[in-house]
Design a protein around this motif. Structure first.
Motif, short mmCIF file in Angstrom:
data_model
loop_
_atom_site.label_atom_id
_atom_site.label_comp_id
_atom_site.label_asym_id
_atom_site.label_seq_id
_atom_site.Cartn_x
_atom_site.Cartn_y
_atom_site.Cartn_z
N LEU A 1 -22.79 -8.65 14.00
CA LEU A 1 -22.28 -8.58 15.36
C LEU A 1 -23.43 -8.53 16.37
O LEU A 1 -23.44 -9.26 17.36
CB LEU A 1 -21.41 -7.33 15.49
CG LEU A 1 -20.26 -7.39 16.47
CD1 LEU A 1 -19.34 -8.56 16.16
CD2 LEU A 1 -19.49 -6.09 16.45
N SER A 2 -24.38 -7.68 16.11
CA SER A 2 -25.45 -7.55 17.10
C SER A 2 -26.35 -8.77 17.09
O SER A 2 -26.89 -9.16 18.13
CB SER A 2 -26.26 -6.26 16.87
OG SER A 2 -26.54 -6.09 15.51
N ASP A 3 -26.49 -9.40 15.93
CA ASP A 3 -27.23 -10.67 15.90
C ASP A 3 -26.53 -11.72 16.78
O ASP A 3 -27.19 -12.43 17.54
CB ASP A 3 -27.33 -11.20 14.46
CG ASP A 3 -28.38 -10.46 13.65
OD1 ASP A 3 -29.07 -9.61 14.24
OD2 ASP A 3 -28.51 -10.71 12.44
N LEU A 4 -25.23 -11.78 16.62
CA LEU A 4 -24.47 -12.75 17.41
C LEU A 4 -24.66 -12.49 18.90
O LEU A 4 -24.95 -13.39 19.68
CB LEU A 4 -22.99 -12.66 17.05
CG LEU A 4 -22.01 -13.51 17.87
CD1 LEU A 4 -22.33 -14.99 17.74
CD2 LEU A 4 -20.57 -13.25 17.46
N GLU A 5 -24.53 -11.24 19.27
CA GLU A 5 -24.68 -10.90 20.69
C GLU A 5 -26.09 -11.19 21.18
O GLU A 5 -26.30 -11.68 22.30
CB GLU A 5 -24.34 -9.42 20.91
CG GLU A 5 -22.87 -9.12 20.74
CD GLU A 5 -22.53 -7.67 20.96
OE1 GLU A 5 -21.44 -7.38 21.44
OE2 GLU A 5 -23.39 -6.80 20.66
N ALA A 6 -27.05 -10.92 20.32
CA ALA A 6 -28.44 -11.17 20.71
C ALA A 6 -28.66 -12.66 20.91
O ALA A 6 -29.31 -13.10 21.86
CB ALA A 6 -29.39 -10.63 19.64
N ARG A 7 -28.10 -13.43 20.00
CA ARG A 7 -28.28 -14.87 20.09
C ARG A 7 -27.65 -15.42 21.36
O ARG A 7 -28.23 -16.25 22.05
CB ARG A 7 -27.66 -15.53 18.86
CG ARG A 7 -28.19 -16.89 18.53
CD ARG A 7 -27.89 -17.27 17.09
NE ARG A 7 -26.48 -17.12 16.78
CZ ARG A 7 -25.54 -17.96 17.20
NH1 ARG A 7 -25.88 -19.00 17.92
NH2 ARG A 7 -24.29 -17.76 16.89
N LEU A 8 -26.46 -14.91 21.68
CA LEU A 8 -25.78 -15.38 22.88
C LEU A 8 -26.36 -14.73 24.13
O LEU A 8 -26.18 -15.21 25.23
CB LEU A 8 -24.28 -15.07 22.79
CG LEU A 8 -23.51 -15.73 21.66
CD1 LEU A 8 -22.06 -15.32 21.71
CD2 LEU A 8 -23.64 -17.24 21.77
N GLY A 9 -27.02 -13.61 23.94
CA GLY A 9 -27.54 -12.88 25.10
C GLY A 9 -26.44 -12.24 25.91
O GLY A 9 -26.58 -12.03 27.11
#
Lengths: 310, 310
Positions: free
Chosen positions: B38-46
């Motif tokens: 989840l946090s990877d996804l959010e980080a990737r999307l910013g």
DNA sequence: TATATTGTTCTCTATCAAAGAACAATATAG
DNA sequence: CTATATTGTTCTTTGATAGAGAACAATATA
């Protein structure tokens, strides 16, 4: 679980590139990896998507359907991600560009440096070539074209007008008279760009009449920079875009001839695949370049104008 | 590059499950993995998709939009893959089922064994419970329900009618008269299933009139097997679905009472989320079960009928 | 027929994702 | 109001696996 999206992406790229090796090249991975992704995908689906001999790839019916759906899905993912980030983010990934040789070498370097400074997560893969690459087939995001194009498969965004000038070195005219009319050029050593589709030099005369001459090429070369340097060295007369020769004009190394004639102009364009969705990095780069090459008067025209004034 | 689809899938599951821990449980991975995806996804999307305290998850606006698109994409992938394989393949993955306790324990075992034999790549995760689970929230592919349902959010496929019978052990009537009318049941020891929404025993009498009695429950229990065994042991009278008591009836351990009355029937159904696309394994299992429990006359009814003949 | 190019297969390695424990934060129960 | 349970995060260790690269087989092309 394997990465389904990566598999789809690979499959699409292989089909568009026409071979596994080419797709691997374009994706910057070993061809063994591409081969494996493909066969993994087929194994998972239990269906052959590509009938492949060692020499030729053919889509199966299943493959054709899956290809279309894969494209849809990949685009949907891009859209989802970019709407999530909104306007501000996620300009990243590899930007694959193809550009004409001389123009690219002379004018793209600072533009791209600036763009990459603005977007640190963008990487760039440029192919400099005067051969017009097939964007889709070659896996390019966009191409620069200098032409009066009517390409139908591609979307085009005009960047700026490309003016031309007839120039030669002052030294070349030590023992020759300056030409008064285009016809006079036929008596001179014309250095011709062989990459052009039209071997004539087309003009509009001061009274508005169209005309053309077919110069007898003393040298044929498919490289503008070479022709320019040859002209500077006193090798003869060239008909070249101003972006190539503006520095030599400003410095006085080349003088313009038949100034009151207007030599056939071209348009610099960005072309890109007509897809319903454009990756953000591509859109951003297109907008950036449009800004960079001021449509009305690019910087080399301004410099020439300034030099003339003095 | 991370697996975007897995990230999306995880995101969707977290939202529907309502918590990271629950999603991890449902996906059979460590919660740390879910948290990281989840946090990877959010980080990737910013972008933050889920505003999370340690105790509560809230979708942000971006998250809401991304959720909808993710669902679309995941469904599109499933569709693409199953159309690619055609009708014949790719029945695989984990089938998450919820089933009523007694029915499931008595009748699902051989059905599922047979289904898994037919489809070796299917794994099954069953939750046996008489609490009606929220399919979407709980991440179930499908649920068995025994009810006269009018649930709107779910699609339902009827499996078979569930008949009921009033039974007791022969020994129970050593010193008692057999009941002649439903009212007579009020004098006996009624063992009641406490899970029912209706505490009455509803019937249609031989002349077609509807009626109901409110038995005085000597025992209340929320488990049909327990009630059955209690009745077999001579504990009293029960009103139970035939699927639960058919063996005891056939063996003579239980005798049916008030045979000419028709006790309120229920319908066994498969329910599943009303989504525009159903994973192939789910569709296959639904079709299989429909076949397995012959809608007109399930095997337990046939066995009872046979026993009666003899 | 020789050569170049293509796709596959194999092994080795480096990477990265998941597990699992420890921790911090916050509801809930008593 | 405090104690407890539960939640999400972080960290390190471990294991699986995807990619590199070479060797190979198959097929166009010269």
């Amino acid at each position: 679980m394997s990465d389904k999206l990566l598999e789809m992406e690979t499959f699409v790229r292989v089909v568009e590139a026409g071979s596994i090796s080419a797709a691997a090249e374009q994706m910057s991975v070993a061809k063994s990896a591409v081969s494996k992704r493909l066969s993994d995908l087929e194994a998972r689906l239990g269906v052959q998507l590509l009938a492949r001999t060692t020499r030729r790839l053919n889509l199966t019916d299943s493959g054709r359907a899956f290809l279309a759906q894969s494209k849809e899905i990949l685009a949907a993912v891009d859209i989802a991600e970019s709407t999530a980030t909104g306007s501000r983010g996620l300009i990243q990934g590899k930007l694959r560009i193809t550009s004409p040789l001389t123009f690219g070498l002379m004018h793209l370097n600072p533009a791209i440096r600036e763009f990459m400074r603005l977007h640190p997560d963008v990487r760039v893969d440029i192919d400099f070539s005067d051969h017009q690459r097939d964007l889709v087939h070659g896996g390019y995001d966009l191409g620069l074209r200098i032409a009066n194009l009517g390409d139908s498969q591609l979307a085009a965004r005009p960047l700026t007008q490309i003016r031309r000038a007839i120039v030669a070195s002052p030294s070349y005219f030590k023992d020759k008279a300056l030409p008064k009319t285009p016809k006079d050029l036929l008596e001179l050593d014309c250095l011709h760009y062989s990459g052009a589709s039209d071997s004539r030099w087309v003009y509009i005369s001061p009274n508005g009449q169209k005309g053309a001459i077919e110069p007898i090429a003393r040298i044929n070369a498919n490289n503008g920079a070479f022709l320019r340097d040859m002209a500077i060295a006193g090798g003869g007369v060239i008909n070249q875009p101003t972006f190539n020769i503006y520095q030599a004009i400003c410095s006085g190394e080349l003088i313009t001839l038949l100034d009151d004639y207007c030599w056939q102009e071209l348009t610099a364009c960005i072309v890109y695949p007509k897809t319903h969705y454009l990756p953000l990095r591509v859109r951003a780069f297109i907008d950036f370049l449009t800004e960079y090459f001021d449509r009305d008067e690019p910087y080399w025209e301004r410099e020439i104008a300034q030099a003339v004034k003095q």
